[in-house]
Design an enzyme around this catalytic site. Structure first.
Site, PDB file in Angstrom:
ATOM      1  N   HIS A 141     -45.000  33.999 -40.254  1.00 40.88           N
ATOM      2  CA  HIS A 141     -43.991  33.676 -39.233  1.00 40.88           C
ATOM      3  C   HIS A 141     -44.356  34.344 -37.905  1.00 40.88           C
ATOM      4  CE1 HIS A 141     -39.738  33.204 -37.720  1.00 40.88           C
ATOM      5  NE2 HIS A 141     -40.138  34.250 -36.991  1.00 40.88           N
ATOM      6  N   GLU A 142     -44.608  35.644 -37.960  1.00 45.18           N
ATOM      7  CA  GLU A 142     -44.941  36.368 -36.726  1.00 45.18           C
ATOM      8  C   GLU A 142     -46.268  35.902 -36.141  1.00 45.18           C
ATOM      9  OE1 GLU A 142     -42.731  38.059 -35.322  1.00 45.18           O
ATOM     10  OE2 GLU A 142     -41.360  38.098 -37.035  1.00 45.18           O
ATOM     11  N   HIS A 153     -45.661  33.098 -33.654  1.00 49.74           N
ATOM     12  CA  HIS A 153     -45.295  33.598 -32.329  1.00 49.74           C
ATOM     13  C   HIS A 153     -46.518  34.174 -31.618  1.00 49.74           C
ATOM     14  CE1 HIS A 153     -41.101  33.026 -33.129  1.00 49.74           C
ATOM     15  NE2 HIS A 153     -41.002  34.005 -34.020  1.00 49.74           N
TER      16      HIS A 153
END
Length: 454
Positions: free
Chosen positions: A22-23, A26
């Site tokens: 997920h990170e 980003h």
């Protein structure tokens, strides 16, 4: 015990990987658009391990319940003309803004988040949840097409000889169908008023037997092990109370045409919510067998869509299920099996799956992958809620900024500039407080009154 620990550890590793992925979404797009990212952390709390690569510190923290990347300039400087009248709220916002501005170096220039175009900020914030969606689809695809998933087949497992009311007193008899009962299930003497033998089940009356495979219903062909075939059978039966329904059945390699007439039956409109009232549906009296079966690649979108729709329904139901969760955690009430479960509870279920000897290795892997897929799907949906500080809140702020700019241009006014997201910090703290409270409640419930597969 070793298998239980293995299941818990496997889930923890899978959760950490999902958070890191997920990170990474980003991080990749933030770097792609030239933003400076000084930190990439998995977990919260004290740092267990970290290492600098270039201008970014990569690390692992002690509490594996989340993660973050720190992008410079997430909060813009104060707008010109902003009121400086001292209030507690303005002081709080000014403090938060000051802490964010401390990260900005003189050399950063346009590398700060708030100076980037609105669409780049939307992509950066959407990429994290999107990575979870990608993982969910990949896990679902592997489960369905490679390992296989447990499905209700159209092969009939049981055909009760008669229809017994719920809680019938004769249910434990050696042959309950030969015991006279009243309409509400109480034993009675044959010949007495309102006393009769239980009604023969429509399935038995039509000649259905255990081992029969329903290959078509109402003229619609069915695939025996397709994930949605038994659902189609249920829907057809429920929608035809008191009406004849054509079945094509395969028995001992031969196909037979049968006509069944489901009897009207009063059922809950929503089995998970008795308060929703009752409705009339057809009842036939058959139950399916369960098998681990592989599905076609073409089934992946439909299956993923079905699980997504159910997940959205469950997320919407969370607020109304909190009172029952509180009673289960502190007052000893039975835990709602369809209620929310925390990370500890899901880890416990993972360990339980690994330890159950009745499950084959393939069934354990299938369940585990489905569990990780569901976790990633929930992370995708939850993070897109348009509430600050969630990713969806940042996306909503960028979209609002663009809409505000368009309106200003149409009115011949100057661009108002970046949306001051610091003003939403009080909302962020309220949301964070509610999330921490819910997490604590789930933690207590998962420890003292857990949901188990037993």
């Amino acid at each position: 015990m070793l298998l239980t620990v293995l299941g818990i550890v496997a889930f923890a590793v899978g959760l950490l990987f999902s958070i890191a992925f997920h990170e990474a979404g980003h991080f990749f797009w933030a770097r792609r658009f030239g933003m400076r990212v000084p930190q990439f952390m998995v977990g919260f709390g004290p740092t267990v391990w970290s290492r600098w690569r270039g201008e970014t510190e990569y690390g692992l923290k002690a509490v594996p319940l989340g993660g973050y990347i720190r992008i410079v300039g997430m909060i813009p400087p104060a707008e010109e003309g902003e009121s400086r009248r001292a209030t507690r709220m303005r002081s709080f916002i000014a403090e938060v803004r000051g802490q964010a501005q401390n990260d900005v170096l003189p050399t950063d220039g346009d590398r700060v988040f708030y100076r980037k175009p609105w669409w780049q900020r939307v992509i950066v914030m959407f990429a994290g949840p999107f990575h979870n969606l990608v993982l969910a689809v990949v896990f679902f695809a592997v489960t369905l097409t490679v390992v296989g998933t447990s499905v209700f087949t159209t092969t009939v497992g049981q055909v009760p000889a008669c229809v017994l009311p719920a809680g019938a007193a004769s249910a434990t008899a050696e042959d309950p169908c030969s015991v006279p009962i009243t309409a509400d299930g109480q034993r009675c003497q044959a010949g007495a008023a309102d006393c009769a033998l239980p009604q023969q089940s429509p399935a038995a009356a039509a000649g259905l037997r255990p081992g029969d495979t329903i290959v078509a219903i109402g003229g619609e062909p069915l695939t025996r092990t397709a994930y949605d075939s038994w659902t189609a059978v249920q829907q057809a039966i429920r929608s035809h109370p008191g009406q004849p329904l054509a079945l094509t059945v395969e028995r001992d390699g031969e196909r037979r045409e049968l006509t069944v007439t489901p009897i009207p039956n009063t059922v809950y409109a929503d089995p998970a919510d008795p308060a929703a009232g009752t409705t009339t549906a057809g009842y036939l009296g058959v139950s399916p067998t369960v098998e681990l079966a592989r599905q076609a690649w073409s089934d992946v979108p439909g299956y993923s869509g079905m699980i997504t729709a159910r997940s959205v329904e469950r997320l919407v139901e969370i607020p109304q299920k909190i009172p029952q969760l509180f009673r289960a955690a502190f007052l000893g009430e039975q835990r709602d099996a369809n209620g929310p479960v925390g990370v500890v509870g899901v880890g416990r279920i993972s360990g339980e799956v690994f330890s159950i000897q009745a499950f084959s290795g393939a069934e354990k892997v299938s369940f585990f992958l489905s569990l990780l897929a569901s976790i990633n799907l929930v992370l995708f949906l939850f993070n897109l809620l348009p509430i600050y500080p969630l990713d969806g809140g940042h996306i909503a702020g960028a979209l609002y900024e663009k809409a505000r700019s368009v309106v200003a241009r149409l009115r011949g006014r100057p661009d108002p500039g970046p949306f001051d997201i610091a003003r939403l910090m009080p909302v962020a703290y309220v949301v964070a407080g509610l999330f921490i409270a819910l997490s604590g409640l789930l933690l207590v419930a998962d420890i003292v009154n857990p949901i188990t597969l037993q």
